[in-house]
Design a protein around this motif. Structure first.
Motif, PDB file in Angstrom:
ATOM      1  N   ASN A  92       0.838  -1.191   0.000  1.00 58.30           N
ATOM      2  CA  ASN A  92       0.000   0.000   0.000  1.00 58.30           C
ATOM      3  C   ASN A  92       0.871   1.237   0.000  1.00 58.30           C
ATOM      4  N   GLY A  93       0.222   2.382  -0.176  1.00 56.07           N
ATOM      5  CA  GLY A  93       0.929   3.646  -0.188  1.00 56.07           C
ATOM      6  C   GLY A  93      -0.036   4.808  -0.278  1.00 56.07           C
ATOM      7  N   PRO A  94       0.469   6.015  -0.130  1.00 54.01           N
ATOM      8  CA  PRO A  94      -0.385   7.200  -0.148  1.00 54.01           C
ATOM      9  C   PRO A  94      -0.837   7.624  -1.553  1.00 54.01           C
ATOM     10  N   THR A  95      -0.193   7.076  -2.583  1.00 55.52           N
ATOM     11  CA  THR A  95      -0.589   7.362  -3.965  1.00 55.52           C
ATOM     12  C   THR A  95      -0.587   6.039  -4.737  1.00 55.52           C
ATOM     13  N   PRO A  96      -1.290   5.982  -5.875  1.00 51.69           N
ATOM     14  CA  PRO A  96      -1.276   4.746  -6.663  1.00 51.69           C
ATOM     15  C   PRO A  96       0.125   4.357  -7.132  1.00 51.69           C
ATOM     16  N   LEU A  97       0.929   5.337  -7.545  1.00 49.82           N
ATOM     17  CA  LEU A  97       2.277   5.022  -8.031  1.00 49.82           C
ATOM     18  C   LEU A  97       3.183   4.506  -6.921  1.00 49.82           C
ATOM     19  N   ILE A  98       3.106   5.103  -5.751  1.00 52.16           N
ATOM     20  CA  ILE A  98       3.943   4.629  -4.645  1.00 52.16           C
ATOM     21  C   ILE A  98       3.552   3.213  -4.265  1.00 52.16           C
ATOM     22  N   ALA A  99       2.246   2.935  -4.159  1.00 56.77           N
ATOM     23  CA  ALA A  99       1.799   1.575  -3.829  1.00 56.77           C
ATOM     24  C   ALA A  99       2.279   0.582  -4.885  1.00 56.77           C
ATOM     25  N   ALA A 100       2.124   0.932  -6.155  1.00 60.79           N
ATOM     26  CA  ALA A 100       2.513   0.033  -7.243  1.00 60.79           C
ATOM     27  C   ALA A 100       4.023  -0.182  -7.291  1.00 60.79           C
ATOM     28  N   MET A 101       4.815   0.876  -7.106  1.00 59.53           N
ATOM     29  CA  MET A 101       6.264   0.721  -7.165  1.00 59.53           C
ATOM     30  C   MET A 101       6.780  -0.071  -5.961  1.00 59.53           C
ATOM     31  N   ARG A 102       6.179   0.108  -4.792  1.00 56.16           N
ATOM     32  CA  ARG A 102       6.545  -0.726  -3.641  1.00 56.16           C
ATOM     33  C   ARG A 102       6.251  -2.190  -3.945  1.00 56.16           C
ATOM     34  N   CYS A 103       5.100  -2.443  -4.536  1.00 52.24           N
ATOM     35  CA  CYS A 103       4.700  -3.802  -4.890  1.00 52.24           C
ATOM     36  C   CYS A 103       5.700  -4.417  -5.880  1.00 52.24           C
ATOM     37  N   TYR A 104       6.105  -3.641  -6.853  1.00 48.82           N
ATOM     38  CA  TYR A 104       7.077  -4.106  -7.843  1.00 48.82           C
ATOM     39  C   TYR A 104       8.399  -4.467  -7.171  1.00 48.82           C
ATOM     40  N   VAL A 105       8.879  -3.593  -6.295  1.00 53.96           N
ATOM     41  CA  VAL A 105      10.160  -3.833  -5.626  1.00 53.96           C
ATOM     42  C   VAL A 105      10.080  -5.078  -4.742  1.00 53.96           C
ATOM     43  N   VAL A 106       9.007  -5.216  -3.967  1.00 56.00           N
ATOM     44  CA  VAL A 106       8.872  -6.388  -3.107  1.00 56.00           C
ATOM     45  C   VAL A 106       8.844  -7.665  -3.945  1.00 56.00           C
ATOM     46  N   SER A 107       8.140  -7.629  -5.080  1.00 51.92           N
ATOM     47  CA  SER A 107       8.037  -8.830  -5.914  1.00 51.92           C
ATOM     48  C   SER A 107       9.376  -9.223  -6.524  1.00 51.92           C
ATOM     49  N   LYS A 108      10.279  -8.264  -6.704  1.00 55.81           N
ATOM     50  CA  LYS A 108      11.583  -8.539  -7.307  1.00 55.81           C
ATOM     51  C   LYS A 108      12.698  -8.745  -6.274  1.00 55.81           C
ATOM     52  N   LEU A 109      12.676  -7.958  -5.183  1.00 56.40           N
ATOM     53  CA  LEU A 109      13.809  -7.939  -4.259  1.00 56.40           C
ATOM     54  C   LEU A 109      13.481  -8.402  -2.845  1.00 56.40           C
ATOM     55  N   GLY A 110      12.205  -8.581  -2.531  1.00 53.76           N
ATOM     56  CA  GLY A 110      11.819  -8.996  -1.186  1.00 53.76           C
ATOM     57  C   GLY A 110      11.356  -7.831  -0.331  1.00 53.76           C
ATOM     58  N   ASP A 111      10.957  -8.164   0.911  1.00 54.20           N
ATOM     59  CA  ASP A 111      10.364  -7.174   1.830  1.00 54.20           C
ATOM     60  C   ASP A 111      11.349  -6.158   2.377  1.00 54.20           C
ATOM     61  N   LYS A 112      12.618  -6.533   2.462  1.00 54.63           N
ATOM     62  CA  LYS A 112      13.647  -5.635   3.013  1.00 54.63           C
ATOM     63  C   LYS A 112      14.731  -5.432   1.972  1.00 54.63           C
ATOM     64  N   ILE A 113      15.329  -4.255   1.999  1.00 57.90           N
ATOM     65  CA  ILE A 113      16.335  -3.911   0.988  1.00 57.90           C
ATOM     66  C   ILE A 113      17.397  -3.015   1.635  1.00 57.90           C
ATOM     67  N   ASP A 114      18.645  -3.166   1.202  1.00 60.09           N
ATOM     68  CA  ASP A 114      19.736  -2.295   1.661  1.00 60.09           C
ATOM     69  C   ASP A 114      19.769  -1.067   0.768  1.00 60.09           C
ATOM     70  N   VAL A 115      19.539   0.096   1.358  1.00 55.85           N
ATOM     71  CA  VAL A 115      19.444   1.352   0.620  1.00 55.85           C
ATOM     72  C   VAL A 115      20.633   2.242   0.997  1.00 55.85           C
ATOM     73  N   PRO A 116      21.275   2.884   0.023  1.00 56.81           N
ATOM     74  CA  PRO A 116      22.364   3.800   0.344  1.00 56.81           C
ATOM     75  C   PRO A 116      21.883   4.898   1.313  1.00 56.81           C
ATOM     76  N   LEU A 117      22.647   5.130   2.354  1.00 56.58           N
ATOM     77  CA  LEU A 117      22.273   6.084   3.385  1.00 56.58           C
ATOM     78  C   LEU A 117      21.933   7.481   2.852  1.00 56.58           C
ATOM     79  N   PRO A 118      22.655   8.000   1.845  1.00 53.97           N
ATOM     80  CA  PRO A 118      22.309   9.348   1.370  1.00 53.97           C
ATOM     81  C   PRO A 118      20.903   9.459   0.762  1.00 53.97           C
TER      82      PRO A 118
END
Length: 121
Positions: A92-118
């Motif tokens: 889910n997310g506050p906008t359709p695009l945010i919800a959809a892009m989160r869904c895409y990332v989870v489906s490809k990379l899993g629930d947790k991801i290492d993100v560059p600190l900056p």
């Protein structure tokens, strides 16, 4: 560069766009070079043939929309709560695009991801 592990459900802005670019197979780097001629500063991704600024997948329908269509992501809801589904993945997310892009990332990379600190705003 230092990374932090985050739940994809927490990602938005540049961090979410970075994660989507990774799913798209793009090489993403931070470049400190800045001149008036190049204006090559900030996060950039290597596209099919050249470097370009990091796409705004989570805020620009022209960039995120084709992913939704190609990946057959279903989005529904209403402000301020949107849901997206791809197979057995729901986000889910506050906008359709945010919800959809989160869904895409989870489906490809899993629930947790290492993100560059900056990228963590």
């Amino acid at each position: 560069m230092e990374h932090v592990t985050l739940s994809v459900s927490e990602l938005s802005g540049a961090a979410l766009d970075w994660a989507v670019a990774k799913c798209e197979g793009r090489r993403v780097e931070f470049n400190h070079q800045y001149t008036e001629e190049t204006k090559f500063d900030g996060w950039w991704q290597l596209g099919p043939n050249h470097w370009q600024p990091l796409n705004k997948y989570s805020t620009d329908w022209a960039q995120g929309g084709p992913i939704i269509e190609r990946e057959r992501i279903t989005v529904w809801g209403d402000n301020p709560f949107w849901e997206a589904e791809r197979g057995s993945v729901w986000c889910n997310g506050p906008t359709p695009l945010i919800a959809a892009m989160r869904c895409y990332v989870v489906s490809k990379l899993g629930d947790k991801i290492d993100v560059p600190l900056p990228l963590i705003g």
